[in-house]
Scaffold this motif. Structure first.
Motif, PDB file in Angstrom:
ATOM      1  N   UNK A   1       0.853  -1.182   0.000  1.00 55.52           N
ATOM      2  CA  UNK A   1       0.000   0.000   0.000  1.00 55.52           C
ATOM      3  C   UNK A   1       0.891   1.234   0.000  1.00 55.52           C
ATOM      4  N   UNK A   2       0.593   2.158  -0.889  1.00 57.31           N
ATOM      5  CA  UNK A   2       1.324   3.427  -0.936  1.00 57.31           C
ATOM      6  C   UNK A   2       0.358   4.581  -0.784  1.00 57.31           C
ATOM      7  N   UNK A   3       0.761   5.555   0.008  1.00 58.41           N
ATOM      8  CA  UNK A   3      -0.030   6.754   0.198  1.00 58.41           C
ATOM      9  C   UNK A   3       0.761   7.938  -0.338  1.00 58.41           C
ATOM     10  N   UNK A   4       0.110   8.774  -1.122  1.00 58.65           N
ATOM     11  CA  UNK A   4       0.776   9.947  -1.678  1.00 58.65           C
ATOM     12  C   UNK A   4      -0.049  11.182  -1.370  1.00 58.65           C
ATOM     13  N   UNK A   5       0.604  12.129  -0.727  1.00 58.19           N
ATOM     14  CA  UNK A   5      -0.075  13.345  -0.304  1.00 58.19           C
ATOM     15  C   UNK A   5       0.280  14.508  -1.221  1.00 58.19           C
ATOM     16  N   UNK A   6      -0.709  15.385  -1.418  1.00 56.02           N
ATOM     17  CA  UNK A   6      -0.536  16.556  -2.266  1.00 56.02           C
ATOM     18  C   UNK A   6      -1.183  17.761  -1.591  1.00 56.02           C
ATOM     19  N   UNK A   7      -0.778  18.938  -2.028  1.00 53.08           N
ATOM     20  CA  UNK A   7      -1.519  20.137  -1.663  1.00 53.08           C
ATOM     21  C   UNK A   7      -0.855  21.069  -0.680  1.00 53.08           C
ATOM     22  N   UNK A   8       0.272  20.702  -0.142  1.00 53.42           N
ATOM     23  CA  UNK A   8       0.944  21.610   0.781  1.00 53.42           C
ATOM     24  C   UNK A   8       1.496  22.820   0.048  1.00 53.42           C
ATOM     25  N   UNK A   9       1.955  23.768   0.818  1.00 56.42           N
ATOM     26  CA  UNK A   9       2.533  24.961   0.224  1.00 56.42           C
ATOM     27  C   UNK A   9       2.511  26.111   1.186  1.00 56.42           C
ATOM     28  N   UNK A  10       2.616  27.301   0.623  1.00 62.09           N
ATOM     29  CA  UNK A  10       2.659  28.522   1.418  1.00 62.09           C
ATOM     30  C   UNK A  10       1.307  29.214   1.379  1.00 62.09           C
ATOM     31  N   UNK A  11       0.824  29.599   2.548  1.00 61.57           N
ATOM     32  CA  UNK A  11      -0.434  30.333   2.646  1.00 61.57           C
ATOM     33  C   UNK A  11      -0.236  31.518   3.576  1.00 61.57           C
ATOM     34  N   UNK A  12      -1.064  32.512   3.388  1.00 56.02           N
ATOM     35  CA  UNK A  12      -1.034  33.669   4.278  1.00 56.02           C
ATOM     36  C   UNK A  12      -1.966  33.454   5.448  1.00 56.02           C
ATOM     37  N   UNK A  13      -1.747  34.196   6.498  1.00 51.14           N
ATOM     38  CA  UNK A  13      -2.634  34.167   7.658  1.00 51.14           C
ATOM     39  C   UNK A  13      -4.073  34.400   7.190  1.00 51.14           C
ATOM     40  N   UNK A  14      -4.966  33.506   7.602  1.00 45.31           N
ATOM     41  CA  UNK A  14      -6.364  33.612   7.211  1.00 45.31           C
ATOM     42  C   UNK A  14      -6.701  32.928   5.891  1.00 45.31           C
ATOM     43  N   UNK A  15      -5.686  32.402   5.227  1.00 42.36           N
ATOM     44  CA  UNK A  15      -5.902  31.763   3.942  1.00 42.36           C
ATOM     45  C   UNK A  15      -6.349  30.319   4.062  1.00 42.36           C
ATOM     46  N   UNK A  16      -6.396  29.661   2.913  1.00 39.91           N
ATOM     47  CA  UNK A  16      -6.876  28.279   2.855  1.00 39.91           C
ATOM     48  C   UNK A  16      -5.947  27.419   2.002  1.00 39.91           C
ATOM     49  N   UNK A  17      -5.919  26.159   2.352  1.00 35.11           N
ATOM     50  CA  UNK A  17      -5.257  25.138   1.544  1.00 35.11           C
ATOM     51  C   UNK A  17      -6.073  23.868   1.638  1.00 35.11           C
TER      52      UNK A  17
END
Length: 120
Positions: A1-17
């Motif tokens: 079984x392999x798990x692959x995560x996506x979607x991290x990065x830089x956000x500003x205070x109050x932002x969303x990811x």
């Protein structure tokens, strides 16, 4: 079984990811999906979890701001993170507890982690 995560990065205070984690392999049943995080100099902590029955649990620090959802057909779990704060900065790791075609006893598997950085 392999798990692959996506979607991290830089956000500003109050932002969303939005994070996603897809599991692949000979998965028979998924019993648990969860997101953990480990901030600088901190211990790993459970952020949000989702059981096979649909029960959701959240850490107090993210309650009302983060939402965990899943797509069973894709063996994918998502973490929508809103109203981000600098203290949310961490490496986020996904975790699945599954049984497979090779091992009936459920076991935990970890993704590789994705870095979320929130600037003030």
């Amino acid at each position: 079984v392999q798990l692959q995560a996506f979607g991290g990065g830089l956000a500003q205070f109050g932002g969303s990811l939005r994070l996603s984690c897809a599991a692949s392999g000979s998965i028979v049943s998924v019993y648990f999906m969860g997101w953990y995080r480990q901030g600088p100099g901190k211990q790993r902590e459970l952020v949000a979890s989702l059981s096979s029955g649909g029960t959701r649990n959240y850490a107090d620090a993210v309650m009302g701001r983060f939402t965990i959802t899943r797509d069973n057909a894709k063996n994918t779990v998502y973490l929508q993170m809103n109203s981000l704060k600098p203290e949310d900065t961490a490496v986020y790791l996904c975790n699945f507890r599954v049984s497979t075609g090779y091992q009936n006893t459920p076991a935990h598997y970890w993704g590789q982690g994705t870095l979320v950085t929130v600037s003030s």
